[in-house]
Design a protein around this motif. Sequence first.
Motif, PDB file in Angstrom:
ATOM      1  N   TYR A 118      11.971 -58.094 -31.992  1.00 19.08           N
ATOM      2  CA  TYR A 118      10.719 -57.522 -31.488  1.00 19.08           C
ATOM      3  C   TYR A 118      10.989 -56.481 -30.404  1.00 19.08           C
ATOM      4  CZ  TYR A 118       8.379 -61.278 -34.013  1.00 19.08           C
ATOM      5  OH  TYR A 118       7.916 -62.116 -35.016  1.00 19.08           O
ATOM      6  N   GLY A 123       5.186 -57.914 -25.068  1.00 19.68           N
ATOM      7  CA  GLY A 123       3.824 -57.589 -25.492  1.00 19.68           C
ATOM      8  C   GLY A 123       3.634 -57.838 -26.983  1.00 19.68           C
ATOM      9  N   GLN A 124       4.632 -57.473 -27.781  1.00 21.30           N
ATOM     10  CA  GLN A 124       4.556 -57.738 -29.223  1.00 21.30           C
ATOM     11  C   GLN A 124       4.459 -59.230 -29.494  1.00 21.30           C
ATOM     12  OE1 GLN A 124       7.057 -55.798 -32.158  1.00 21.30           O
ATOM     13  NE2 GLN A 124       7.712 -54.271 -30.647  1.00 21.30           N
ATOM     14  N   ARG A 126       3.320 -61.550 -27.550  1.00 23.15           N
ATOM     15  CA  ARG A 126       2.027 -62.082 -27.108  1.00 23.15           C
ATOM     16  C   ARG A 126       0.913 -61.770 -28.100  1.00 23.15           C
ATOM     17  NH1 ARG A 126       3.898 -59.958 -21.637  1.00 23.15           N
ATOM     18  NH2 ARG A 126       4.669 -61.823 -20.571  1.00 23.15           N
ATOM     19  N   ARG A 127       1.113 -60.742 -28.913  1.00 24.39           N
ATOM     20  CA  ARG A 127       0.088 -60.392 -29.895  1.00 24.39           C
ATOM     21  C   ARG A 127       0.229 -61.166 -31.198  1.00 24.39           C
ATOM     22  NH1 ARG A 127       1.062 -55.333 -27.412  1.00 24.39           N
ATOM     23  NH2 ARG A 127       2.596 -54.701 -28.980  1.00 24.39           N
ATOM     24  N   GLN A 158       0.447 -67.839 -23.369  1.00 23.33           N
ATOM     25  CA  GLN A 158      -0.248 -68.477 -24.478  1.00 23.33           C
ATOM     26  C   GLN A 158      -0.789 -69.836 -24.018  1.00 23.33           C
ATOM     27  OE1 GLN A 158      -0.690 -66.898 -27.474  1.00 23.33           O
ATOM     28  NE2 GLN A 158       0.370 -65.173 -26.518  1.00 23.33           N
TER      29      GLN A 158
END
Length: 245
Positions: A118, A123-124, A126-127, A158
Motif C-alpha cells: 500500500y 491513509g490507504q 484506513r480507507r 478503526q
Amino acid sequence: MPSKSALTAAAVQSQTPQQLTLINLPELYDLLYDHVDSTGWWPARSDWQIIWGAVLVQNTNWKNVDYALADLAAATAFLPERIRQLTTAQLQQTIRSAGFFVRKAQTIQNLCTYFAQYQDDLGQLRRLPPAQLRRELLALKGVGEETADTIMLYGLSQATFIVDVYARRLFQRLQAPLPKTYQAAQQLLLPQLDPLTLRGLQAFHACIVLFGQQVKTEQAWQASFLSSYRLTKGECEPTWVASEH
C-alpha cells in the motif's frame, strides 16, 4: 465529580451484593472515564511508532519496549522503508531489549512487506473496509487478534474493542464473564459499544488497562469505585449472556 486519578470510593465499601447497581457498557465507560486518568496514554511521535509498539509489547513490560523503541527510532525514525533496509540481524539487535526479538523482528518485517503493498500509505489502509483490513493483518505471521486490533484501534483509527486479559478480568469481577474465544467475546461486545466514538473506544481500552494495573486483588476490588456495580447486556436483558457463537 471525583478526581479521575481516584480509584476508590468509601461509599461503596459497605454495600452488599444485593445492592449492586446494574449498568451497561456505555455506563461502564462513563464510570471509568470519570475516575481513571488516561491522559497521555500511549504517547507517540507518529502512528508508525504505535504500530511497532503494538508488536514489541507482546509478552514484556513497557519499560523494555521504551528501550527498543528508542533504538528503533535512532536507526529508522520508525519509517517502514528504512526498517526494510536493515538486515534481519540488524533489526533483531535494534529491538533486542524488548525480548523475543527473533520472533518480533520477523513480525515487523512481515508488516513492512504488507505495508509496502500500500506504498506505506496509512491513509490507504484506513480507507479499506475494516473487516478486510483486519483479515489481512491476521494473515501475517506473528500478528494475533489482540495485536491486530491494537494496530487498528490506535494506529489505523478503526473502531474496535481489544479483548485482553484486563478486559476479561474486569468483566469477570462485574459478574459478566466473557466467552472463551476472542471472536465470540468481541462479537458480544461491539454491538453494545455503538454509542462510543473512536476516541471513546481508545479511552475505554486505556481506562480498562490502567484500572486493571492498579486494582489487582479482591481487597482492592472491594475498595474500588466499581465494586457496587454489575454489568448487564442491556435494559431488556438483565443478565449477561456469554454464550459461544
